[in-house]
Design an enzyme around this catalytic site. Structure first.
Site, PDB file in Angstrom:
ATOM      1  N   GLY A 185       0.746  -1.199  -0.046  1.00 55.74           N
ATOM      2  CA  GLY A 185       0.153   0.104  -0.030  1.00 55.74           C
ATOM      3  C   GLY A 185       0.897   1.305  -0.119  1.00 55.74           C
ATOM      4  O   GLY A 185       2.114   1.167  -0.335  1.00 55.74           O
ATOM      5  N   ASN A 186       0.272   2.258   0.409  1.00 53.67           N
ATOM      6  CA  ASN A 186       0.872   3.419   0.314  1.00 53.67           C
ATOM      7  C   ASN A 186       0.258   4.542   1.325  1.00 53.67           C
ATOM      8  O   ASN A 186      -0.579   4.263   1.998  1.00 53.67           O
ATOM      9  CB  ASN A 186       1.202   4.187  -0.972  1.00 53.67           C
ATOM     10  N   HIS A 187       1.143   5.696   1.817  1.00 54.03           N
ATOM     11  CA  HIS A 187       0.610   6.592   2.645  1.00 54.03           C
ATOM     12  C   HIS A 187      -0.531   7.477   2.579  1.00 54.03           C
ATOM     13  O   HIS A 187      -0.919   8.339   3.322  1.00 54.03           O
ATOM     14  CB  HIS A 187       1.660   7.280   3.266  1.00 54.03           C
ATOM     15  N   ALA A 238      -3.903   7.533  -5.091  1.00 51.65           N
ATOM     16  CA  ALA A 238      -2.352   7.109  -5.286  1.00 51.65           C
ATOM     17  C   ALA A 238      -2.535   5.558  -5.592  1.00 51.65           C
ATOM     18  O   ALA A 238      -2.465   4.828  -4.611  1.00 51.65           O
ATOM     19  CB  ALA A 238      -1.695   7.315  -3.864  1.00 51.65           C
TER      20      ALA A 238
END
Ligand code: C5P
Length: 398
Positions: A208-210, A276
């Site tokens: 995943g990402n932030h 994102a």
């Protein structure tokens, strides 16, 4: 009449500023609005139900049941309202609102509502400055509520500072402006992607990402406030919205986001890709949790579909907006994406700018089109959303 036919539900909680609500109701009625008052039991100590019901021309409720045994239907009250005004809103009621507590009629009605909510806080200066109040106001803002900030002046405690409820004329004007503000996106469908995507590795882990989803949700709220019909497709995010003009679809992976986007893309007038999206996903998802055995683990990744690029390829009437989060050669890279993905504009944020990008509540952007670069100062994501939509509207009208 400036508020003709508007239904305003006024919720009073227990603060000395409650007496000012009498004047406010008189003003709303004069401007042609319908007013319905609810109050907490502590508010009853500050202002009389008789005065409020005489001025509002409606019975005033403070409990789930009236003395004659009838149920005061909080759902019906909430659905009746065009807007809810929490004024004065005490630290206690504010805190309960943003934490889902629901132990009185005011809170149950608030939680049943889908209409815009205005909050006029009133409390002593130290309570207003307390970190918990600040956080609760931020949360309320994140929910998409409109905060009418407290004003500076003398307080009931004898102290002087910021904490007084805004004056009735100010509150009345803000609400009038809200109803009369240009609904510049009425009739338009705006498709927005938001948040990160999670790409499963096995039943437990993911890549995943932030991304928090805050930027996309703020754009969705603002577009909805401007009258657009908003389709919001979000990856895993804790952001919420119950705006009546926003339809939210929650997805997990890029592939799911892709499928959902193209159910709605054809009919969209404006599409804004703020998600994102993970560029790669594991080639295979392990059926069982991967055991810790070897010293190293290799996961083969394959490219995800580029949702925005596909939107660019399938563009018919849509005004297409992308986001670029860059760490180097920012403008050059963003311009490259604008062309490669056939976009009408791209919003650039640089991770090198403090306060910009993923997680926080602020952002600093540049908007890039084929022929222009426009730089904006650091602002809250709510304000940035306004800038982005105003820019889009100017481009569409060109
Ligand atoms: O190419 P890059 O990922 O940097 O482009 C960012 C923009 O493209 C963002 O607007 C993002 O939402 C979109 N994007 C997408 N699908 C992908 C990757 C990025 O829609 N697979």
């Amino acid at each position: 009449m400036k508020l003709h036919g508007k239904r305003i539900l006024i919720c009073i909680s227990g603060g000395i500023a409650a007496y000012k609500i009498n004047y406010l109701i008189r003003d709303f009625i004069k401007k042609g609005a319908e007013a319905q008052v609810l109050m907490t039991s502590s508010a009853e100590q500050f202002v009389s139900k008789l005065t409020l019901s005489t001025l509002s021309k409606n019975p005033v409720y403070s409990d789930f049941y009236s003395d004659n045994g009838t149920w005061n239907n909080h759902v019906e009250l909430a659905l009746w309202a065009d807007i809810i005004l929490m004024a004065p809103c005490t630290a206690n009621t504010l805190s309960k609102m943003v934490h889902g507590m629901c132990d009185n009629l005011v809170l149950a009605t608030y939680m049943s509502a889908k209409c815009p909510v205005f909050i006029a806080p009133a409390m002593d200066l130290d309570m207003y400055q307390h970190p918990s109040t600040k956080l609760n106001l931020e949360l309320a803002e994140d929910f998409g509520h409109h905060i009418i900030p407290a004003e500076d002046g003398e307080l009931a405690s004898g102290l002087s500072g910021v904490g007084r409820m805004a004056e009735p004329e100010t509150i009345s004007q803000i609400i009038e402006d809200f109803f009369n503000s240009d609904k510049s996106l009425t009739g338009k469908t705006v498709l927005i992607t938001a948040g990160p995507t999670y790409e499963a590795i096995d039943p437990v882990r993911f890549i995943g990402n932030h991304s928090s989803g805050k930027m996309g949700f703020s754009i969705a709220e603002e577009a909805a406030n401007r009258g657009a019909n908003v389709i919001l497709i979000s990856g895993p995010s804790s952001e919420l919205s119950n705006h009546q003009n926003i339809e939210i679809f929650r997805v997990t992976s890029a592939k799911e986001m892709f499928t959902k986007v193209f159910e709605y893309y054809e009919n969209a007038d404006i599409a804004i890709a703020s998600a994102a999206v993970a560029d790669y996903a594991p080639k295979e998802i392990a059926q069982e949790k991967i055991k810790k055995s070897e010293d190293s683990l290799t996961i083969k990744l394959v490219k995800n579909p580029d949702i925005l690029k596909t939107m660019g390829e399938r563009k018919t009437k849509q005004f297409l907006v992308g986001f670029a989060l860059e760490t180097q050669n920012e403008e050059e890279n963003a311009k490259g994406k604008l062309q490669k993905k056939n976009l009408d504009m791209i919003v650039l944020n640089s991770l090198r700018d403090e306060g910009a990008g993923f997680k926080g509540s602020t952002n600093k952007i540049k908007i890039i089109t084929e022929s222009t670069v426009t730089e904006f100062p650091l602002k809250s994501k709510t304000e940035v959303a306004k800038d982005i939509l105003t820019f889009i509207e100017e481009q569409i009208l060109k």
